[in-house]
Design an enzyme around this catalytic site. Structure first.
Site: not given
Ligand code: ADP
Length: 420
Positions: A11, A106, A195, A256, A406
């Protein structure tokens, strides 16, 4: 295919990358690491070796893992992979005993082009690069990792697993913004969702845990970490998700804003003379819980609430209000739910958020067991993998906490592609 079969998962960010070597026979992490501050004067590499269960030291978490750290200049990702290979050679596990059968990467944005894990070829690399228009911070960094990893492991397949891919099943009415169609089409403006790897993993794990066919389940999955999104999943297919063209849309997150009337931007530009970059920074990095209460970490917000901080109380109430808004919307989109799942840092560790999100949903057949909810957490009990049912036995909707993984999902998808 070598035996035992291992997959390396990468990743990669712009100045760092994380990796995990996973034994796919036992689905167990053999080693993991982080190479960071690439390009700085002082780079840092951390390598953790996970001992096999049954080896000496079992029973003590501290002895099950050994971590090695190095500080040295790491000019680019290629140098970073050399440092990683040195760590494997020095501390193990030996890559000639556990050679990766493939490397899984990823990749944040697959646009409308990539809807499944994809074997990386020069053409795929060109496409990932071209999609940088849609993800300027992420795709170039992901690609730097791919190029460097291909140099380090030239003889094995490399596979790209896209964050957006799971949401490519959204119907046009779910992914289309109501703006001028020509403008949208020219600039590929639509909802993509993110996601996806986590939502897929968690929904499949929930179905398997309940021993029920994925194809028959309507699920709502709340992935609540620093970034946060919720997805409505019908029969294993994403039908609606809260993140949109970018990960900015939807829930209130650590930094955010989530949903916002776009006219706020026009107003700030006109009144304050804020530039596009200022506005981007405001909404992505200085909003959400941080903007409302001064910390992006829900643990701090909770402490501040206990100390009577009014801005922390408001931040938490705004956060939960938005979660309920989406829970209700997705119940309506799906026509009810069989399963609701919570995952990621907040979803796995904050029982109060789970309770507050669902406590108005009795009318829809959702009933939380407070004691089960309180006990469920990343580390405690459950089925040994941290999976907990937190609804009552009488609840029509089964509510679960499922730790996301993940890296394991990327490794599974990579192996499937590598085995053809
Ligand atoms: P990321 O989105 O960066 O992968 P995580 O999924 O690890 O993040 O979630 C990190 C967030 O989880 C933290 O910022 C914090 O808000 C929240 N968190 C972690 N542990 C707890 C806890 N025990 N109680 C409440 N919130 C927690």
């Amino acid at each position: 295919m070598t035996d035992p079969t291992s997959i390396l998962v990468v990743n990669s960010g712009s100045s760092s990358f994380k990796y995990q070597l996973i034994d796919m026979d036992a689905e167990r992490t053999l080693a993991s690491g982080l190479v960071e501050r690439i390009g700085d004067d002082e780079g840092r590499a951390k390598h953790t070796v996970h001992a096999e269960p049954g080896q000496p030291g079992e029973g003590s978490a501290a002895m099950l893992e050994a971590t090695y750290t190095r500080t040295l200049p790491i000019p680019d990702h290629t140098a970073g992979f050399r440092v990683m290979l040195e760590a494997f050679a020095e501390h193990g596990p030996a890559l000639d005993v556990h050679p990766p059968a493939a490397v899984g990467h990823r990749v944040v944005h697959g646009g409308a082009r990539f809807f499944e894990p994809t074997l990386i070829t020069p053409l795929v690399e060109i496409n990932i690069d071209e999609l940088s228009v849609l993800a300027p911070l992420h795709n170039p960094a992901n690609l730097a990792g791919i190029v460097a990893a291909r140099a380090a492991f030239p003889a094995v397949p490399h596979v790209a697993v896209f964050d957006t891919a799971f949401h490519q099943t959204l119907a046009p009415e779910a992914y289309t913004y109501a703006i001028d169609a020509k403008v949208a089409s020219t600039h590929r403006i639509r909802r993509y969702g993110f996601h996806g790897t986590s939502h897929k993993f968690v929904s499949e794990t929930a179905a398997a845990h309940l021993g029920r066919p994925l194809s028959e389940l309507k699920q709502i999955v709340f992935h609540l970490g620093n970034g946060a999104s919720v997805t409505a999943i019908d029969g294993g297919r994403s039908v609606e998700t809260s993140m949109g063209f970018t990960p900015l849309e939807g829930l209130v997150m650590g930094t955010r804003s989530g949903d916002l009337d776009p006219a706020v931007l026009f107003h700030l530009a006109r009144r304050e003379g804020m530039s596009i970059d200022d506005l981007d920074d405001l909404l992505n990095k200085r909003s959400g819980l941080l903007g409302l209460a001064g910390s992006n970490d829900l643990r701090d917000i909770r402490t501040a609430i206990e100390q009577g901080d009014a801005s922390a109380v408001l931040a938490y109430e705004v956060y939960v209000h938005r979660l309920r808004h989406y829970a209700g919307a997705y119940l309506a989109q799906l026509g009810g739910a069989d399963v609701i799942v919570f995952t990621a840092g907040v979803g796995e560790n904050a029982p109060f958020v789970r309770a507050h999100t669902l406590d108005t949903l009795g009318f829809a057949g959702v009933e939380i067991d407070p004691e089960r909810n309180r006990r469920a957490g990343r580390d405690g009990g459950g089925d040994g993998r941290g999976i907990h049912v937190i609804s009552t036995d009488a609840s029509r909707v089964t509510v679960l906490v499922v730790p996301t993984d993940e890296e394991l999902e990327i490794a599974r998808q990579t192996l499937a592609v590598a085995q053809g």
